[in-house]
Design a protein around this motif. Sequence first.
Motif, PDB file in Angstrom:
ATOM      1  N   VAL A  28     -12.433 -88.885  70.071  1.00 12.21           N
ATOM      2  CA  VAL A  28     -12.814 -90.111  70.780  1.00 12.21           C
ATOM      3  C   VAL A  28     -14.318 -90.364  70.725  1.00 12.21           C
ATOM      4  O   VAL A  28     -14.761 -91.469  70.401  1.00 12.21           O
ATOM      5  CB  VAL A  28     -12.349 -90.055  72.251  1.00 12.21           C
ATOM      6  CG1 VAL A  28     -12.769 -91.330  72.983  1.00 12.21           C
ATOM      7  CG2 VAL A  28     -10.841 -89.883  72.327  1.00 12.21           C
ATOM      8  N   ILE A  29     -15.107 -89.337  71.027  1.00 12.69           N
ATOM      9  CA  ILE A  29     -16.552 -89.542  71.155  1.00 12.69           C
ATOM     10  C   ILE A  29     -17.265 -89.470  69.806  1.00 12.69           C
ATOM     11  O   ILE A  29     -17.967 -90.405  69.409  1.00 12.69           O
ATOM     12  CB  ILE A  29     -17.147 -88.520  72.143  1.00 12.69           C
ATOM     13  CG1 ILE A  29     -16.577 -88.773  73.547  1.00 12.69           C
ATOM     14  CG2 ILE A  29     -18.677 -88.626  72.166  1.00 12.69           C
ATOM     15  CD1 ILE A  29     -17.026 -87.781  74.588  1.00 12.69           C
ATOM     16  N   LEU A  30     -17.076 -88.356  69.063  1.00 14.97           N
ATOM     17  CA  LEU A  30     -17.812 -88.209  67.802  1.00 14.97           C
ATOM     18  C   LEU A  30     -17.287 -89.141  66.714  1.00 14.97           C
ATOM     19  O   LEU A  30     -18.030 -89.990  66.199  1.00 14.97           O
ATOM     20  CB  LEU A  30     -17.733 -86.754  67.326  1.00 14.97           C
ATOM     21  CG  LEU A  30     -18.490 -86.442  66.033  1.00 14.97           C
ATOM     22  CD1 LEU A  30     -19.952 -86.863  66.166  1.00 14.97           C
ATOM     23  CD2 LEU A  30     -18.404 -84.954  65.715  1.00 14.97           C
ATOM     24  N   ILE A  31     -16.000 -88.994  66.360  1.00 17.50           N
ATOM     25  CA  ILE A  31     -15.428 -89.863  65.323  1.00 17.50           C
ATOM     26  C   ILE A  31     -15.445 -91.323  65.768  1.00 17.50           C
ATOM     27  O   ILE A  31     -15.758 -92.221  64.994  1.00 17.50           O
ATOM     28  CB  ILE A  31     -13.986 -89.433  64.977  1.00 17.50           C
ATOM     29  CG1 ILE A  31     -13.990 -88.045  64.342  1.00 17.50           C
ATOM     30  CG2 ILE A  31     -13.338 -90.438  64.021  1.00 17.50           C
ATOM     31  CD1 ILE A  31     -12.610 -87.522  63.991  1.00 17.50           C
ATOM     32  N   GLY A  32     -15.112 -91.539  67.046  1.00 16.98           N
ATOM     33  CA  GLY A  32     -15.085 -92.902  67.574  1.00 16.98           C
ATOM     34  C   GLY A  32     -16.446 -93.577  67.535  1.00 16.98           C
ATOM     35  O   GLY A  32     -16.552 -94.754  67.169  1.00 16.98           O
TER      36      GLY A  32
END
Length: 209
Positions: free
Chosen positions: A132-136
């Motif tokens: 969610v945070i890095l790839i997103g």
Amino acid sequence: MNIAVAGQGFGLGLSLIAAIGAQNSYVLKKGILKNNVFAVAVTCTLIDAVLISLGTLGLGSIIEKNKTFMLLATLFGVLFLSYYGLTSIMKAIRSKESFLIEEGREKDSLKKTILTLLALSLLNPHLYLDTVILIGSIGSKYPINQRLDFVIGTCLASFVWFFGLAYGARVLIPIFKKEVTWKILDIMIGITMLSISLSLIQFTIKNHF
């Protein structure tokens, strides 16, 4: 489709998903046991697809700012992973049963398998940090018309990895017909779970205190 963007998503997704962790350890074990293999691979792929899509749409920044959610998720993750890790190690030490795969060792029901997999995945804050945070956050930086290509690439990486791991594990079956090999795997899984739990504690102390 923009192949370059999809390729970047695939490379990033594979580099993060392939890291040894709670989810991958469980998938490997189920693959060796030939226990609900397809359901396990599909569930992992769908979890990643949903979280990556939500992250690319902007949910990552919301979760990152919600300290209470991250703290609670970390607490549950530490408790569950610690319990699972200690149980795995104690089982390896105490067990006297035969470990022949043909005899159906640990053939869990589909419901138990999916619930355990969901717990190992969704109660582990590292999953949210990666998907969610890095790839997103990376995906959200692409123009609107290219974000779908990025998501498709990362989801394809998830599909290839989990199905490859789940079904490829069968190559190891001859090795795991020995009791000592199962004990080693269970101990390694236990250590992996406990190390992740410790890293979550360190992450919480660093970011919340």
